[in-house]
Scaffold this motif. Structure first.
Motif, PDB file in Angstrom:
ATOM      1  N   ALA A 164      39.642  44.681  38.892  1.00 56.97           N
ATOM      2  CA  ALA A 164      38.943  43.709  39.742  1.00 56.97           C
ATOM      3  C   ALA A 164      39.151  44.006  41.228  1.00 56.97           C
ATOM      4  O   ALA A 164      40.259  44.328  41.658  1.00 56.97           O
ATOM      5  CB  ALA A 164      39.434  42.297  39.421  1.00 56.97           C
ATOM      6  N   LYS A 165      38.065  43.891  41.993  1.00 56.77           N
ATOM      7  CA  LYS A 165      38.128  44.067  43.451  1.00 56.77           C
ATOM      8  C   LYS A 165      37.955  42.736  44.171  1.00 56.77           C
ATOM      9  O   LYS A 165      37.942  42.678  45.401  1.00 56.77           O
ATOM     10  CB  LYS A 165      37.045  45.045  43.906  1.00 56.77           C
ATOM     11  CG  LYS A 165      37.229  46.465  43.379  1.00 56.77           C
ATOM     12  CD  LYS A 165      36.128  47.396  43.856  1.00 56.77           C
ATOM     13  CE  LYS A 165      36.157  47.604  45.351  1.00 56.77           C
ATOM     14  NZ  LYS A 165      35.150  48.586  45.811  1.00 56.77           N
ATOM     15  N   ARG A 166      37.787  41.688  43.384  1.00 57.03           N
ATOM     16  CA  ARG A 166      37.726  40.342  43.941  1.00 57.03           C
ATOM     17  C   ARG A 166      38.641  39.425  43.124  1.00 57.03           C
ATOM     18  O   ARG A 166      38.760  39.572  41.908  1.00 57.03           O
ATOM     19  CB  ARG A 166      36.305  39.767  43.900  1.00 57.03           C
ATOM     20  CG  ARG A 166      35.293  40.412  44.830  1.00 57.03           C
ATOM     21  CD  ARG A 166      34.005  39.601  44.822  1.00 57.03           C
ATOM     22  NE  ARG A 166      32.971  40.175  45.692  1.00 57.03           N
ATOM     23  CZ  ARG A 166      31.874  40.781  45.253  1.00 57.03           C
ATOM     24  NH1 ARG A 166      31.676  40.922  43.943  1.00 57.03           N
ATOM     25  NH2 ARG A 166      30.979  41.249  46.101  1.00 57.03           N
ATOM     26  N   CYS A 167      39.258  38.473  43.792  1.00 59.01           N
ATOM     27  CA  CYS A 167      40.016  37.443  43.095  1.00 59.01           C
ATOM     28  C   CYS A 167      39.031  36.442  42.494  1.00 59.01           C
ATOM     29  O   CYS A 167      37.823  36.519  42.734  1.00 59.01           O
ATOM     30  CB  CYS A 167      40.993  36.748  44.054  1.00 59.01           C
ATOM     31  SG  CYS A 167      40.181  35.738  45.323  1.00 59.01           S
ATOM     32  N   ARG A 168      39.539  35.483  41.736  1.00 54.54           N
ATOM     33  CA  ARG A 168      38.668  34.523  41.061  1.00 54.54           C
ATOM     34  C   ARG A 168      37.809  33.749  42.063  1.00 54.54           C
ATOM     35  O   ARG A 168      36.590  33.581  41.882  1.00 54.54           O
ATOM     36  CB  ARG A 168      39.533  33.565  40.226  1.00 54.54           C
ATOM     37  CG  ARG A 168      38.838  32.343  39.603  1.00 54.54           C
ATOM     38  CD  ARG A 168      37.604  32.686  38.802  1.00 54.54           C
ATOM     39  NE  ARG A 168      37.206  31.648  37.881  1.00 54.54           N
ATOM     40  CZ  ARG A 168      36.624  30.497  38.218  1.00 54.54           C
ATOM     41  NH1 ARG A 168      36.382  30.223  39.473  1.00 54.54           N
ATOM     42  NH2 ARG A 168      36.268  29.633  37.283  1.00 54.54           N
TER      43      ARG A 168
ATOM     44  N   TRP B 250      30.983  40.568  38.993  1.00 60.53           N
ATOM     45  CA  TRP B 250      31.395  39.895  40.229  1.00 60.53           C
ATOM     46  C   TRP B 250      32.869  40.135  40.547  1.00 60.53           C
ATOM     47  O   TRP B 250      33.258  40.172  41.716  1.00 60.53           O
ATOM     48  CB  TRP B 250      31.073  38.404  40.139  1.00 60.53           C
ATOM     49  CG  TRP B 250      29.602  38.154  40.025  1.00 60.53           C
ATOM     50  CD1 TRP B 250      28.916  37.784  38.913  1.00 60.53           C
ATOM     51  CD2 TRP B 250      28.627  38.307  41.062  1.00 60.53           C
ATOM     52  NE1 TRP B 250      27.568  37.684  39.177  1.00 60.53           N
ATOM     53  CE2 TRP B 250      27.366  38.000  40.501  1.00 60.53           C
ATOM     54  CE3 TRP B 250      28.685  38.666  42.402  1.00 60.53           C
ATOM     55  CZ2 TRP B 250      26.191  38.039  41.226  1.00 60.53           C
ATOM     56  CZ3 TRP B 250      27.514  38.707  43.141  1.00 60.53           C
ATOM     57  CH2 TRP B 250      26.282  38.404  42.561  1.00 60.53           C
ATOM     58  N   TYR B 251      33.675  40.290  39.528  1.00 58.45           N
ATOM     59  CA  TYR B 251      35.082  40.624  39.763  1.00 58.45           C
ATOM     60  C   TYR B 251      35.231  42.045  40.311  1.00 58.45           C
ATOM     61  O   TYR B 251      36.006  42.304  41.229  1.00 58.45           O
ATOM     62  CB  TYR B 251      35.878  40.507  38.458  1.00 58.45           C
ATOM     63  CG  TYR B 251      36.418  39.132  38.151  1.00 58.45           C
ATOM     64  CD1 TYR B 251      37.312  38.497  39.016  1.00 58.45           C
ATOM     65  CD2 TYR B 251      36.067  38.471  36.967  1.00 58.45           C
ATOM     66  CE1 TYR B 251      37.826  37.249  38.725  1.00 58.45           C
ATOM     67  CE2 TYR B 251      36.572  37.214  36.668  1.00 58.45           C
ATOM     68  CZ  TYR B 251      37.455  36.608  37.548  1.00 58.45           C
ATOM     69  OH  TYR B 251      37.963  35.365  37.259  1.00 58.45           O
ATOM     70  N   THR B 252      34.498  42.959  39.738  1.00 57.29           N
ATOM     71  CA  THR B 252      34.672  44.380  40.062  1.00 57.29           C
ATOM     72  C   THR B 252      33.815  44.850  41.235  1.00 57.29           C
ATOM     73  O   THR B 252      33.917  46.008  41.660  1.00 57.29           O
ATOM     74  CB  THR B 252      34.330  45.233  38.830  1.00 57.29           C
ATOM     75  OG1 THR B 252      33.013  44.900  38.369  1.00 57.29           O
ATOM     76  CG2 THR B 252      35.342  44.978  37.707  1.00 57.29           C
TER      77      THR B 252
ATOM     78  N   VAL C  45      35.614  39.405  51.946  1.00 57.32           N
ATOM     79  CA  VAL C  45      36.834  39.051  52.661  1.00 57.32           C
ATOM     80  C   VAL C  45      38.031  39.094  51.719  1.00 57.32           C
ATOM     81  O   VAL C  45      39.155  38.862  52.142  1.00 57.32           O
ATOM     82  CB  VAL C  45      36.729  37.640  53.287  1.00 57.32           C
ATOM     83  CG1 VAL C  45      35.653  37.595  54.340  1.00 57.32           C
ATOM     84  CG2 VAL C  45      36.484  36.583  52.198  1.00 57.32           C
ATOM     85  N   CYS C  46      37.780  39.393  50.461  1.00 60.20           N
ATOM     86  CA  CYS C  46      38.857  39.330  49.455  1.00 60.20           C
ATOM     87  C   CYS C  46      39.962  40.351  49.771  1.00 60.20           C
ATOM     88  O   CYS C  46      39.696  41.514  50.093  1.00 60.20           O
ATOM     89  CB  CYS C  46      38.323  39.579  48.055  1.00 60.20           C
ATOM     90  SG  CYS C  46      39.566  39.251  46.757  1.00 60.20           S
TER      91      CYS C  46
ATOM     92  N   ASP D 163      39.997  46.126  49.423  1.00 60.42           N
ATOM     93  CA  ASP D 163      40.416  47.442  49.929  1.00 60.42           C
ATOM     94  C   ASP D 163      41.680  47.983  49.250  1.00 60.42           C
ATOM     95  O   ASP D 163      42.196  49.011  49.625  1.00 60.42           O
ATOM     96  CB  ASP D 163      40.655  47.368  51.438  1.00 60.42           C
ATOM     97  CG  ASP D 163      39.358  47.139  52.199  1.00 60.42           C
ATOM     98  OD1 ASP D 163      38.337  47.711  51.797  1.00 60.42           O
ATOM     99  OD2 ASP D 163      39.378  46.359  53.171  1.00 60.42           O
ATOM    100  N   GLN D 164      42.160  47.245  48.250  1.00 58.57           N
ATOM    101  CA  GLN D 164      43.371  47.661  47.561  1.00 58.57           C
ATOM    102  C   GLN D 164      43.067  48.401  46.272  1.00 58.57           C
ATOM    103  O   GLN D 164      43.978  48.893  45.609  1.00 58.57           O
ATOM    104  CB  GLN D 164      44.275  46.455  47.275  1.00 58.57           C
ATOM    105  CG  GLN D 164      44.765  45.752  48.531  1.00 58.57           C
ATOM    106  CD  GLN D 164      45.630  44.538  48.215  1.00 58.57           C
ATOM    107  OE1 GLN D 164      45.932  44.251  47.072  1.00 58.57           O
ATOM    108  NE2 GLN D 164      46.038  43.831  49.260  1.00 58.57           N
ATOM    109  N   LYS D 165      41.802  48.412  45.863  1.00 56.70           N
ATOM    110  CA  LYS D 165      41.433  49.050  44.588  1.00 56.70           C
ATOM    111  C   LYS D 165      40.761  50.414  44.852  1.00 56.70           C
ATOM    112  O   LYS D 165      40.080  50.582  45.836  1.00 56.70           O
ATOM    113  CB  LYS D 165      40.482  48.156  43.803  1.00 56.70           C
ATOM    114  CG  LYS D 165      41.125  46.819  43.382  1.00 56.70           C
ATOM    115  CD  LYS D 165      42.216  47.005  42.363  1.00 56.70           C
ATOM    116  CE  LYS D 165      42.791  45.679  41.905  1.00 56.70           C
ATOM    117  NZ  LYS D 165      43.837  45.833  40.902  1.00 56.70           N
TER     118      LYS D 165
END
Length: 377
Positions: A186-190, A354-356, A370-371, A375-377
């Motif tokens: 996932a590149k976005r949190c919930r 939407w997560y990825t 803005v998640c 940039d961490q994935k």
């Protein structure tokens, strides 16, 4: 869940159609409506605060102390909203013991009559008739939903508002930890995933899905001040009340906010109460319902101090005070098809990417997200 009403010895405040108080619409969410209580004529007997409007034994009118500094909250007539007595019991037994004293917006149960509910509904109808651009009007998405006439209880809650001597703001921290059901890549949190999906449904173009007014909840509990700082702008920019310089306000609030243990405790509890996620948990489980309440609460920030040209004095100034509390910690039951809704939303976030960040119309580099995870994935 059936609440046992052992209230025989409880001296409830009773509000009825003849109670001499003025009810003023303040705000509402999906489940509840909050009213200001305005009156200088709330009088009561010394030995029975449950009967506002009667004279004290010595003939001197008195204001019921339970109404001072509080707002009145009533529930809406919706199948997904738990009865007030049941929700209040859950708060006292399951939520309140989890937090240190002074961390929560306090709740006091009071009794209400159908006539009093109708009085409040009339206030809602009045504010629904205001023009859509009038700040006093009800939000259009809340139209035609009123208070439950068969509800016998309401709650008095701590007033965390603002005035000439206080600045205040509020926001929903939402999911401070990633959903247990989220994909490992996932590149976005919930919260950011759901926000991106909602933006798309509203017709927002991909380049604006990382709008500056948004912030990632994960940044609020990050140990790095440089990560936290950008999120304070959208939050503190909504401050109301005493005139302030937002930049100066942010500079002085940052050290306080960074050391504040309340949000990190909230994240810890969210994880503990729901370690497996909606697909592997019974949604009627008390811990799960508590977790969902913790994910939908409101964070209230209130600053009371001596104002000097819009600046907050140093925090060691005895006249300055910063108060933070969590509120809106209502019981989240799976009733009213809520459990299926939770599952459907989570599945949609996964299936549609939407997560990825692989949705059909992915965000552009300029508005990627803005998640904190992006940039961490």
């Amino acid at each position: 869940m059936v609440a046992t009403r052992s209230t025989s010895r409880t001296n409830f405040l009773i509000l009825n159609g003849d109670t001499p108080i003025e009810i003023e619409y303040l705000a509402e969410g999906a489940a509840n409506v909050v009213f200001n209580i305005r009156s200088k004529r709330i009088i009561t007997q010394d030995d029975d605060y449950g009967q506002p409007g009667t004279a004290a034994k010595d003939g001197i009118p008195r204001i019921d102390p339970r109404l001072k500094g509080n707002l009145l909250r009533l529930r809406k007539d919706l199948p997904s909203v738990a009865p007030v007595f049941e929700s209040h019991r859950h708060f006292k037994e399951r939520i309140e013991p989890l937090f240190p004293a002074g961390s929560l917006v306090e709740q006091l149960l009071c009794k209400i009559t159908p006539e009093f509910v109708e009085k409040c509904n009339q206030e809602l109808r009045k504010h629904q008739s205001y023009p859509n651009d009038d700040y006093l009007g009800r939000p259009k998405k809340r139209f035609d939903v009123y208070l439950a006439k068969d509800e016998g209880y309401a709650t008095l809650i701590t007033h965390m508002g603002y005035d000439k001597e206080h600045a205040g703001t509020e926001f929903k921290p939402k999911w401070l930890a990633q959903s247990p059901s989220a994909p490992p890549d996932a590149k976005r949190c919930r919260t950011c995933a759901l926000r991106a999906m909602r933006h798309a449904e509203e017709g927002t173009t991909p380049e604006f899905r990382g709008a500056s007014k948004d912030f990632c909840p994960l940044s609020l509990v990050d140990d790095d001040k440089d990560v936290l700082s950008p999120s304070l702008g959208p939050i503190l920019g909504k401050c109301r009340g005493a005139p302030i310089d937002i930049a100066e306000f942010e500079r002085q609030i940052l050290p306080y906010f960074h050391k504040l243990p309340l949000l990190k405790l909230l994240r810890k509890l969210q994880i503990e109460k729901d370690p497996k996620g909606i697909f592997e948990t019974d949604p009627s489980n008390l811990d799960f319902m508590t977790a969902m309440a913790l994910r939908d609460c409101t964070f209230f920030l209130k600053v009371s101090c001596v104002w000097q040209k819009g600046r907050i004095p140093n925090q060691d100034n005895s006249k300055a005070r910063i108060e933070a509390r969590l509120g809106d910690l209502d019981l989240k039951t799976p009733d009213g098809n809520k459990a299926q809704y939770w599952k459907d939303v989570e599945q949609q976030l996964i299936d549609e990417g939407w997560y990825t960040g692989t949705e059909n119309t992915p965000a552009t580099p300029e508005g990627r997200c803005v998640c904190l995870l992006w940039d961490q994935k």
